[in-house]
Design a protein around this motif. Structure first.
Motif, PDB file in Angstrom:
ATOM      1  N   MET A  86     -23.671 -25.164  15.657  1.00  0.00           N
ATOM      2  CA  MET A  86     -24.692 -25.793  15.046  1.00  0.00           C
ATOM      3  C   MET A  86     -25.264 -25.055  13.761  1.00  0.00           C
ATOM      4  N   LEU A  87     -24.444 -25.724  12.724  1.00  0.00           N
ATOM      5  CA  LEU A  87     -24.760 -24.795  11.348  1.00  0.00           C
ATOM      6  C   LEU A  87     -26.318 -24.647  10.931  1.00  0.00           C
ATOM      7  N   GLU A  88     -27.264 -25.727  11.222  1.00  0.00           N
ATOM      8  CA  GLU A  88     -28.529 -25.557  10.806  1.00  0.00           C
ATOM      9  C   GLU A  88     -29.331 -24.499  11.614  1.00  0.00           C
ATOM     10  N   ALA A  89     -28.996 -24.299  12.701  1.00  0.00           N
ATOM     11  CA  ALA A  89     -29.515 -23.451  13.787  1.00  0.00           C
ATOM     12  C   ALA A  89     -28.966 -22.047  13.199  1.00  0.00           C
ATOM     13  N   ARG A  90     -27.974 -21.982  12.874  1.00  0.00           N
ATOM     14  CA  ARG A  90     -27.225 -20.714  12.645  1.00  0.00           C
ATOM     15  C   ARG A  90     -27.851 -20.110  11.041  1.00  0.00           C
ATOM     16  N   LYS A  91     -28.209 -21.128  10.337  1.00  0.00           N
ATOM     17  CA  LYS A  91     -28.924 -20.614   9.016  1.00  0.00           C
ATOM     18  C   LYS A  91     -30.360 -20.310   9.454  1.00  0.00           C
ATOM     19  N   GLU A  92     -30.957 -20.828  10.180  1.00  0.00           N
ATOM     20  CA  GLU A  92     -32.373 -20.251  10.739  1.00  0.00           C
ATOM     21  C   GLU A  92     -32.395 -19.107  11.334  1.00  0.00           C
ATOM     22  N   ILE A  93     -31.424 -18.717  12.245  1.00  0.00           N
ATOM     23  CA  ILE A  93     -31.325 -17.543  13.069  1.00  0.00           C
ATOM     24  C   ILE A  93     -30.857 -16.337  11.823  1.00  0.00           C
ATOM     25  N   LYS A  94     -30.080 -16.761  10.956  1.00  0.00           N
ATOM     26  CA  LYS A  94     -29.697 -15.925   9.808  1.00  0.00           C
ATOM     27  C   LYS A  94     -31.018 -15.446   9.093  1.00  0.00           C
ATOM     28  N   ASN A  95     -31.693 -16.391   8.718  1.00  0.00           N
ATOM     29  CA  ASN A  95     -32.939 -16.267   7.996  1.00  0.00           C
ATOM     30  C   ASN A  95     -33.916 -15.220   8.802  1.00  0.00           C
ATOM     31  N   LEU A  96     -34.125 -15.654  10.205  1.00  0.00           N
ATOM     32  CA  LEU A  96     -35.004 -14.982  11.034  1.00  0.00           C
ATOM     33  C   LEU A  96     -34.589 -13.638  11.047  1.00  0.00           C
ATOM     34  N   THR A  97     -33.180 -13.190  11.269  1.00  0.00           N
ATOM     35  CA  THR A  97     -32.711 -11.941  11.470  1.00  0.00           C
ATOM     36  C   THR A  97     -32.870 -10.976  10.241  1.00  0.00           C
ATOM     37  N   LYS A  98     -32.665 -11.851   9.123  1.00  0.00           N
ATOM     38  CA  LYS A  98     -32.988 -10.993   7.775  1.00  0.00           C
ATOM     39  C   LYS A  98     -34.499 -10.506   7.782  1.00  0.00           C
ATOM     40  N   LEU A  99     -35.396 -11.512   8.037  1.00  0.00           N
ATOM     41  CA  LEU A  99     -36.859 -11.135   8.044  1.00  0.00           C
ATOM     42  C   LEU A  99     -37.017  -9.916   9.105  1.00  0.00           C
ATOM     43  N   ALA A 100     -36.407 -10.076  10.292  1.00  0.00           N
ATOM     44  CA  ALA A 100     -36.646  -8.993  11.328  1.00  0.00           C
ATOM     45  C   ALA A 100     -36.306  -7.629  10.855  1.00  0.00           C
ATOM     46  N   LEU A 101     -35.014  -7.631  10.468  1.00  0.00           N
ATOM     47  CA  LEU A 101     -34.528  -6.557   9.727  1.00  0.00           C
ATOM     48  C   LEU A 101     -35.573  -5.870   8.709  1.00  0.00           C
ATOM     49  N   GLU A 102     -36.022  -6.797   7.759  1.00  0.00           N
ATOM     50  CA  GLU A 102     -36.974  -6.084   6.968  1.00  0.00           C
ATOM     51  C   GLU A 102     -38.083  -5.536   7.462  1.00  0.00           C
ATOM     52  N   ALA A 103     -38.697  -6.362   8.495  1.00  0.00           N
ATOM     53  CA  ALA A 103     -39.923  -5.693   9.442  1.00  0.00           C
ATOM     54  C   ALA A 103     -39.481  -4.171   9.776  1.00  0.00           C
ATOM     55  N   VAL A 104     -38.165  -4.320  10.216  1.00  0.00           N
ATOM     56  CA  VAL A 104     -38.003  -3.031  10.634  1.00  0.00           C
ATOM     57  C   VAL A 104     -37.685  -1.675   9.694  1.00  0.00           C
ATOM     58  N   GLN A 105     -37.235  -2.172   8.491  1.00  0.00           N
ATOM     59  CA  GLN A 105     -37.311  -1.309   7.538  1.00  0.00           C
ATOM     60  C   GLN A 105     -38.512  -0.731   6.992  1.00  0.00           C
ATOM     61  N   LEU A 106     -39.352  -1.958   7.087  1.00  0.00           N
ATOM     62  CA  LEU A 106     -40.900  -1.539   6.628  1.00  0.00           C
ATOM     63  C   LEU A 106     -41.491  -0.613   7.604  1.00  0.00           C
ATOM     64  N   GLY A 107     -41.150  -0.773   8.666  1.00  0.00           N
ATOM     65  CA  GLY A 107     -41.951  -0.184   9.747  1.00  0.00           C
ATOM     66  C   GLY A 107     -41.298   1.266   9.779  1.00  0.00           C
ATOM     67  N   ALA A 108     -39.987   1.214   9.528  1.00  0.00           N
ATOM     68  CA  ALA A 108     -39.584   2.695   9.417  1.00  0.00           C
ATOM     69  C   ALA A 108     -40.225   3.491   8.233  1.00  0.00           C
ATOM     70  N   ILE A 109     -40.268   2.769   7.106  1.00  0.00           N
ATOM     71  CA  ILE A 109     -40.878   3.571   5.914  1.00  0.00           C
ATOM     72  C   ILE A 109     -42.168   4.136   6.305  1.00  0.00           C
ATOM     73  N   ALA A 110     -43.063   2.972   6.897  1.00  0.00           N
ATOM     74  CA  ALA A 110     -44.508   3.470   7.417  1.00  0.00           C
ATOM     75  C   ALA A 110     -44.393   4.720   8.420  1.00  0.00           C
ATOM     76  N   LEU A 111     -43.290   4.587   9.231  1.00  0.00           N
ATOM     77  CA  LEU A 111     -43.452   5.851  10.267  1.00  0.00           C
ATOM     78  C   LEU A 111     -43.132   7.205   9.483  1.00  0.00           C
ATOM     79  N   GLN A 112     -42.223   7.141   8.318  1.00  0.00           N
ATOM     80  CA  GLN A 112     -41.831   8.279   7.492  1.00  0.00           C
ATOM     81  C   GLN A 112     -42.925   8.765   6.784  1.00  0.00           C
ATOM     82  N   ASP A 113     -43.928   7.605   6.372  1.00  0.00           N
ATOM     83  CA  ASP A 113     -44.931   7.805   5.370  1.00  0.00           C
ATOM     84  C   ASP A 113     -46.018   8.547   6.412  1.00  0.00           C
ATOM     85  N   LEU A 114     -46.086   8.291   7.502  1.00  0.00           N
ATOM     86  CA  LEU A 114     -47.047   8.930   8.516  1.00  0.00           C
ATOM     87  C   LEU A 114     -46.769  10.278   8.881  1.00  0.00           C
ATOM     88  N   SER A 115     -45.404  10.621   9.151  1.00  0.00           N
ATOM     89  CA  SER A 115     -45.098  11.905   9.069  1.00  0.00           C
ATOM     90  C   SER A 115     -45.166  12.905   8.248  1.00  0.00           C
TER      91      SER A 115
END
Length: 146
Positions: A86-115
């Protein structure tokens, strides 16, 4: 929904219940608020300890947020593999995965900043010889000062 979460704080029992549900994976020992090394903690002023405990609790909650984002991301990666046809669903999942990974990265940066904020707050309670320990580390560990 997000606005509701930001505007109104949950009561203490709901926060406790929500936090207890999120268990840290064993393969991520640094995904938590790092403990202050005992050698440093024993020399801090009581008010510095109180401030640090509050910041540490915020770090713990933020780490739990990151843990959940990692689980969502992992689920999306697994789903992407199942949706090969399902090509379209695959593209959407890829986009969501990218957004979630960016959120994880930002969260990790904030955690480092708090430390780092915690280290900075302790700097003036420490003997001048040890103040260099308050500089940002090259890599975070389970202990605040390495």
């Amino acid at each position: 929904m997000v606005e509701k979460f930001v505007k109104k704080r949950l009561d203490g029992e709901k926060i406790k219940s929500l936090c207890e549900k999120v268990l840290k994976p064993s393969n991520t020992p640094t995904l938590t608020s790092p403990r202050v090394n005992p050698q440093v903690w024993n020399r801090l002023k009581p008010e510095t300890k109180t401030r640090d405990i509050r910041l540490g609790k915020a770090e713990d909650k933020f780490a739990k947020c990151i843990i959940q984002l990692v689980r969502v991301t992992d689920g999306m990666v697994g789903m992407k593999d199942k949706l090969n046809n399902m090509l379209e669903a695959r593209k959407e999942i890829k986009n969501l995965t990218k957004l979630a990974l960016e959120a994880v990265q930002l969260g990790a940066i904030a955690l480092q900043d708090l430390s780092q904020k915690r280290r900075h707050e302790m700097r003036y309670d420490m003997n001048s010889t040890y103040r260099l320990l308050c500089n940002p580390p090259e890599e975070e560990t389970e202990m605040l000062f390495g």
